[in-house]
Write an enzyme that holds these catalytic residues in place. Structure first.
Site, PDB file in Angstrom:
ATOM      1  N   HIS A   1       4.360   6.654  -3.634  1.00  0.00           N
ATOM      2  CA  HIS A   1       3.136   7.194  -4.244  1.00  0.00           C
ATOM      3  C   HIS A   1       2.579   8.334  -3.412  1.00  0.00           C
ATOM      4  CE1 HIS A   1      -0.030   5.177  -1.706  1.00  0.00           C
ATOM      5  NE2 HIS A   1       0.859   4.217  -1.574  1.00  0.00           N
TER       6      HIS A   1
ATOM      7  N   ASP B   1       0.064   6.068   4.651  1.00  0.00           N
ATOM      8  CA  ASP B   1       0.123   5.403   3.340  1.00  0.00           C
ATOM      9  C   ASP B   1      -0.336   6.419   2.297  1.00  0.00           C
ATOM     10  OD1 ASP B   1      -0.012   3.757   1.161  1.00  0.00           O
ATOM     11  OD2 ASP B   1      -1.717   2.586   1.868  1.00  0.00           O
TER      12      ASP B   1
ATOM     13  N   GLU C   1      -1.402   4.935  -7.337  1.00  0.00           N
ATOM     14  CA  GLU C   1      -0.961   3.632  -6.819  1.00  0.00           C
ATOM     15  C   GLU C   1      -2.123   2.863  -6.237  1.00  0.00           C
ATOM     16  OE1 GLU C   1       0.603   0.682  -3.855  1.00  0.00           O
ATOM     17  OE2 GLU C   1      -0.782   2.343  -3.547  1.00  0.00           O
TER      18      GLU C   1
ATOM     19  N   HIS D   1      -4.930   2.038   5.880  1.00  0.00           N
ATOM     20  CA  HIS D   1      -6.148   2.414   5.145  1.00  0.00           C
ATOM     21  C   HIS D   1      -7.300   2.839   6.052  1.00  0.00           C
ATOM     22  CE1 HIS D   1      -5.245   0.829   0.820  1.00  0.00           C
ATOM     23  NE2 HIS D   1      -4.228   1.466   1.367  1.00  0.00           N
TER      24      HIS D   1
HETATM   25 CO    CO Z   1      -2.403   1.948   0.294  1.00  0.00          CO
HETATM   26 ZN    ZN Z   2       0.833   2.648  -0.179  1.00  0.00          ZN
END
Ligand code: CO
Ligand code: ZN
Length: 332
Positions: free
Chosen positions: A62, A164, A194, A304
């Protein structure tokens, strides 16, 4: 391929969930030399195809990121925010952020808010505006902001926002460069949305109708001090082969295939059991009549937060494993 240079390009491209045009453009430029055709669909997925006569294999990384969306601008010029995806209020305190138009700011919490109980609704952005009028010229309700922290190599590891999942976008690009001849019909999907529920991969998988689907994403790690072992992957121990997470239980034969490919090619691999979270593997597996779906993940600490961490050796291992699976003999 200059890994750090391209990672910086990918991280600096703007792309919170639903606003992936800029990051898609950057990836398209980097992917062009390696594939036969590139297309985009209604949800904004970037689909890079390397044609073959064999089974269809879809890789999905993603390209969207989490962020904060402006919900209210007050008369003093402070901007109230909501979350785009899984944002933890206490983890984003005092993070620098930026909007698409270049406006910069700082995440702050209202006075008296208790850190342990902090919610995103307790946060505001200080964008430096002297008052509401000035602020409204800089930011509109509905604009999204992303972390504005730097990318830094630290020994054999890298600390950066949005590993990420930009690190997985880089893994797909590295794998494309390393591709060996094979029959498989390859689809490298850079999916959208995502972080708000794997929405892009859902429509991409339905349209592509793959025989195999591999989500390439980061995964949690279980090696920090006092870890509760909610994630089995260890930083620096190689490509994490997904066994299960909250979105998918992978077919054991596919897990074994990936593990044995690693052993055969001398690529470090480890089994990945994650007791929270999900990836594009979930919606890919459940599309149409069902798809053999798995995951190749880069172990990532502090996921995150504005400063995530991965091991560069793990990134290499993931790129090698993606390339190996792309070229391997598969049953239709
Ligand atoms: Co994530
Ligand atoms: Zn991810």
């Amino acid at each position: 391929m200059d890994m750090m240079r391209n990672l910086i390009r990918l991280v600096e491209a703007f792309g919170p969930s639903g606003c992936e045009t800029e990051i898609a453009q950057t990836i398209e430029e980097l992917a062009k030399p390696y594939v036969d055709e590139i297309s985009r669909d209604t949800l904004g997925n970037l689909i890079c195809r390397k044609k073959g006569s064999g089974p269809k294999v879809m890789f999905s990384a993603h390209m969207d990121s989490i962020g904060l969306v402006a919900t209210h601008i007050d008369e003093k010029g402070f901007v109230r925010v909501g979350a785009v995806g899984g944002v933890s209020a206490k983890e984003v305190m005092y993070a620098p952020v930026r909007f698409r138009n270049g406006t910069r700011g700082l995440v702050c919490a209202k006075e008296g808010a208790e850190l342990d109980k902090l919610k995103v609704s307790d946060l505001y952005l200080d964008i430096g505006a002297a008052g509401g009028e000035e602020a409204e010229k800089l930011v509109q309700v509905g604009d999204a902001a992303v972390y504005d922290t730097p990318v830094r190599q630290v020994a054999g590891r890298v600390i950066s926002p949005y590993l990420d999942d930009r690190i997985a976008c880089l893994v797909l690009l590295m794998a494309m460069e390393r591709l060996e001849e094979g029959d498989n019909d390859l689809y490298f999907v850079f999916s959208t949305q995502e972080e708000v529920g794997c929405r892009g991969a859902k429509t991409a998988a339905w349209a592509i109708d793959p025989d195999y689907g591999i989500a390439v994403d980061v995964t949690g790690t279980g090696d920090e001090p006092e870890s509760k072992h909610q994630a089995s992957a260890l930083c620096g121990k190689g490509a994490a082969v997904k066994v299960m997470d909250h979105s998918v239980i992978c077919p054991p034969a596919l897990v074994e295939k990936l593990m044995s490919l690693g052993a055969e090619k001398g690529i470090p691999v480890q089994r990945d059991v994650l007791q929270f979270g999900g990836t594009d593997a979930g919606p890919i597996q459940a599309t149409r009549g069902g798809v053999y779906a798995g995951g190749i993940s880069i172990p990532c600490r502090y996921c995150h937060t504005p400063t995530e961490l991965v091991d560069l050796g793990d990134v290499e291992a993931c790129a090698d494993l993606v390339a190996a699976f792309a070229a391997c003999r598969l049953e239709k």
